[in-house]
Design an enzyme around this catalytic site. Structure first.
Site, PDB file in Angstrom:
ATOM      1  N   CYS A 150       0.799  -1.237   0.000  1.00  0.00           N
ATOM      2  CA  CYS A 150       0.000   0.000   0.000  1.00  0.00           C
ATOM      3  C   CYS A 150       0.825   1.276   0.000  1.00  0.00           C
ATOM      4  O   CYS A 150       0.694   2.094  -0.913  1.00  0.00           O
ATOM      5  CB  CYS A 150      -0.922   0.012   1.207  1.00  0.00           C
ATOM      6  SG  CYS A 150      -2.266  -1.133   1.035  1.00  0.00           S
TER       7      CYS A 150
HETATM    8  C1  UDX Z   1      -0.600   0.297   5.587  1.00  0.00           C
HETATM    9  C2  UDX Z   1      -1.455   1.240   6.432  1.00  0.00           C
HETATM   10  O1  UDX Z   1      -0.967   1.223   7.779  1.00  0.00           O
HETATM   11  C3  UDX Z   1      -2.919   0.817   6.399  1.00  0.00           C
HETATM   12  O2  UDX Z   1      -3.717   1.761   7.114  1.00  0.00           O
HETATM   13  C4  UDX Z   1      -3.375   0.760   4.935  1.00  0.00           C
HETATM   14  O3  UDX Z   1      -4.719   0.326   4.852  1.00  0.00           O
HETATM   15  C5  UDX Z   1      -2.467  -0.173   4.130  1.00  0.00           C
HETATM   16  O4  UDX Z   1      -1.103   0.255   4.273  1.00  0.00           O
HETATM   17  P1  UDX Z   1       0.457  -2.135   5.887  1.00  0.00           P
HETATM   18  O5  UDX Z   1       0.926  -2.039   4.477  1.00  0.00           O
HETATM   19  O6  UDX Z   1      -0.139  -3.402   6.370  1.00  0.00           O
HETATM   20  O7  UDX Z   1      -0.619  -0.984   6.207  1.00  0.00           O
HETATM   21  O8  UDX Z   1       1.747  -1.849   6.786  1.00  0.00           O
HETATM   22  P2  UDX Z   1       2.175  -0.861   7.939  1.00  0.00           P
HETATM   23  O9  UDX Z   1       2.091  -1.524   9.242  1.00  0.00           O
HETATM   24  O10 UDX Z   1       1.492   0.437   7.820  1.00  0.00           O
HETATM   25  O11 UDX Z   1       3.724  -0.681   7.569  1.00  0.00           O
HETATM   26  C6  UDX Z   1       4.124  -0.187   6.283  1.00  0.00           C
HETATM   27  C7  UDX Z   1       5.609  -0.141   6.150  1.00  0.00           C
HETATM   28  O12 UDX Z   1       6.135   0.913   6.961  1.00  0.00           O
HETATM   29  C8  UDX Z   1       6.331  -1.417   6.604  1.00  0.00           C
HETATM   30  O13 UDX Z   1       7.355  -1.708   5.679  1.00  0.00           O
HETATM   31  C9  UDX Z   1       6.916  -1.060   7.950  1.00  0.00           C
HETATM   32  O14 UDX Z   1       8.092  -1.785   8.239  1.00  0.00           O
HETATM   33  C10 UDX Z   1       7.211   0.418   7.745  1.00  0.00           C
HETATM   34  N1  UDX Z   1       7.233   1.173   9.021  1.00  0.00           N
HETATM   35  C11 UDX Z   1       6.098   1.322   9.737  1.00  0.00           C
HETATM   36  C12 UDX Z   1       8.433   1.724   9.461  1.00  0.00           C
HETATM   37  O15 UDX Z   1       9.490   1.587   8.810  1.00  0.00           O
HETATM   38  N2  UDX Z   1       8.426   2.430  10.625  1.00  0.00           N
HETATM   39  C13 UDX Z   1       7.310   2.618  11.377  1.00  0.00           C
HETATM   40  O16 UDX Z   1       7.391   3.274  12.423  1.00  0.00           O
HETATM   41  C14 UDX Z   1       6.100   2.030  10.919  1.00  0.00           C
END
Ligand code: UDX
Length: 456
Positions: A284
């Protein structure tokens, strides 16, 4: 179970169809079915349909299997391979088809377009009012200009009269999608007209009962933009803290983890989404940021800030190999371990995973790479084939290697001690790409470099 008692009135439960059985479609379907709604899911893929009919999810998501098995077994969820029956036998249809990226970053609307034609055909035969709910992530004006237009042109019916439309973006996170379906922070309803919005609001009032979250009602284009703004904002937090991490590395003694804690205590900033690392991935955030950039340019607005979010993320992943070279010099023929392949813990999804770039970068530099992930090994085999070796545990992965890079913060890796690295590795060099190890403890016996730690 087929009616709700809401404020003293008996309200029959609406029957629901869901077009698209991907991650969002299936979690939404299972959510409604788990509370006794009759749900029909619809997919064009007969193999997927065969699995769902047997209660087997076609992909991994925590808690989905148990729930799917239960609702299929209890007869609340059915799966069909065509649209018409699904629409004719229900009152509300959620559209959850995929909206992937095109090579230039803009979104590919072919599945939305196709489903609009299929729905329009079914609507021709429908006598009662039907509500269409667009849950797929689409750029502003898609629902109004493309979806509604096709429905009206090809069904001969009028939106706001024989049928209604709402945009209802979802914010599900992989790994906690079932929890997020049952306990969302808020519900966004972008309504074409009041009747459409009232119909969807009443569905959610029945579904959530006393746990109803805040509902924000607006027009379709604002609802469409909310989804993109939300994901771009999350991506911005990650790119922001990664920028600060890069700066910390140039300030002896500075630590991004403490900076994040410090700023997170300001209520206006908040503590979440400030974990520095090797960049954001997944199905996403990268796709939505790219689509928002393309949409901004198409609309005549230069998206300077959003461009920067993406650029910071694009280069952040290269820190992994830079750190590794700092520790062990030239990588040619060197045995390097990569711990973690999924784009985040709790999933086997490797779409836009930083691990892919890290591994490719290492291979390009001539390293011999051994990888391990608690869930994503099968996916990894499809991507890397025999270009890397596959380990069966974290300890097996680091054995005899000269450097280990932590790419995904699985608990299994968090639980490794400095002694584990010293005992199993040929040389205990560790790159902590997700800040899971205590530098003070580790540095007594391990050569550790970590994202956002100012003294390597
Ligand atoms: C995301 C959104 O959170 C969600 O609301 C939407 O519907 C779909 O996209 P998701 O793709 O499941 O969800 O992952 P998420 O938990 O948001 O993490 C996304 C990426 O950001 C991951 O690669 C994660 O490792 C990274 N991340 C997240 C960080 O590097 N640091 C953080 O503090 C949080």
């Amino acid at each position: 179970m087929h009616a709700w008692l809401v404020e003293g009135k008996i309200i029959p439960k609406k029957r629901i169809s869901i077009i698209g059985t991907g991650f969002v479609g299936l979690c939404t379907a299972v959510g409604f079915a788990s509370k006794g709604y009759d749900v029909i899911t619809s997919t064009n893929d007969p193999e997927k349909a065969a699995l769902i009919k047997r209660g087997i999810p076609p992909f991994y998501e925590s808690k989905l299997k148990e729930l799917l098995q239960r609702v299929v077994g209890d007869g609340y969820l059915r799966c069909l391979t065509e649209r018409e029956e699904a629409i004719l036998n229900t009152e509300i249809t959620f559209v959850t088809v995929g909206t992937p990226s095109q090579p230039n970053g803009s979104i590919d609307l072919q599945f939305i377009e196709k489903s609009a034609y299929e729905i329009a055909e079914a609507l021709q035969k429908k006598i009662a009012y039907h509500l269409l709910v667009v849950k797929s992530t689409v750029i502003p004006n898609t629902t109004e200009k493309m979806f509604r237009h096709i429905l009206e042109e090809h069904s001969g019916k009028r939106c706001g009269q024989e049928f209604g439309i709402c945009v209802n973006p979802e914010f599900l996170r992989e790994g906690s999608a079932i929890h997020d379906t049952l306990h969302p922070d808020r519900i966004i309803i972008g309504e074409y007209d009041k009747r459409s919005g009232d119909t969807l609001e009443s569905l959610y009032r029945g579904f959530y009962g006393p746990d109803l979250p805040t509902i924000l009602r607006t027009n379709p284009q604002t609802a469409e933009l909310i989804k993109y703004a939300n994901n771009a904002f999350l991506a911005m937090k990650v790119s922001f803290i990664n920028s600060i991490a890069n700066l910390c590395e140039r300030i002896p003694g500075a630590d991004v983890a403490t900076v994040a804690k410090g700023i997170g205590l300001d209520e206006r900033v908040g503590p979440l989404f400030l974990r520095a690392g090797l960049g954001y991935g997944g199905s996403c955030l990268p796709k939505d940021v790219k689509a928002l950039i393309a949409f901004s340019r198409d609309s005549g607005y230069e998206p300077t800030l959003i461009d920067a979010i993406e650029e910071v993320n694009r280069v952040q992943v290269y820190r992994a190999v830079e750190f590794t070279e700092k520790l062990v010099g030239d990588l040619k023929e060197k045995q390097i371990a990569v711990l973690g392949l999924a784009f985040k813990p709790g999933t086997d999804d490797m779409r836009e995973a930083t691990s892919t770039k890290v591994v490719n970068d290492l291979l390009n530099k001539g390293a011999k790479v051994v990888v391990y992930d608690p869930m994503a090994i099968d996916k990894a085999k499809e991507i890397f084939d025999d270009r890397v070796s596959y380990a069966s545990s974290a300890l097996d992965c680091i054995r005899n290697t000269v450097c280990c890079i932590v790419v995904t913060e699985w608990d299994e890796f968090r639980n490794l001690s400095a002694e584990d690295f010293v005992e199993h590795m040929k040389e205990p060099n560790v790159v902590d790409g997700r800040r899971i190890y205590d530098p003070e403890k580790f540095r007594r016996s391990v050569r550790l470099v970590a994202v956002g730690l100012g003294d390597y």
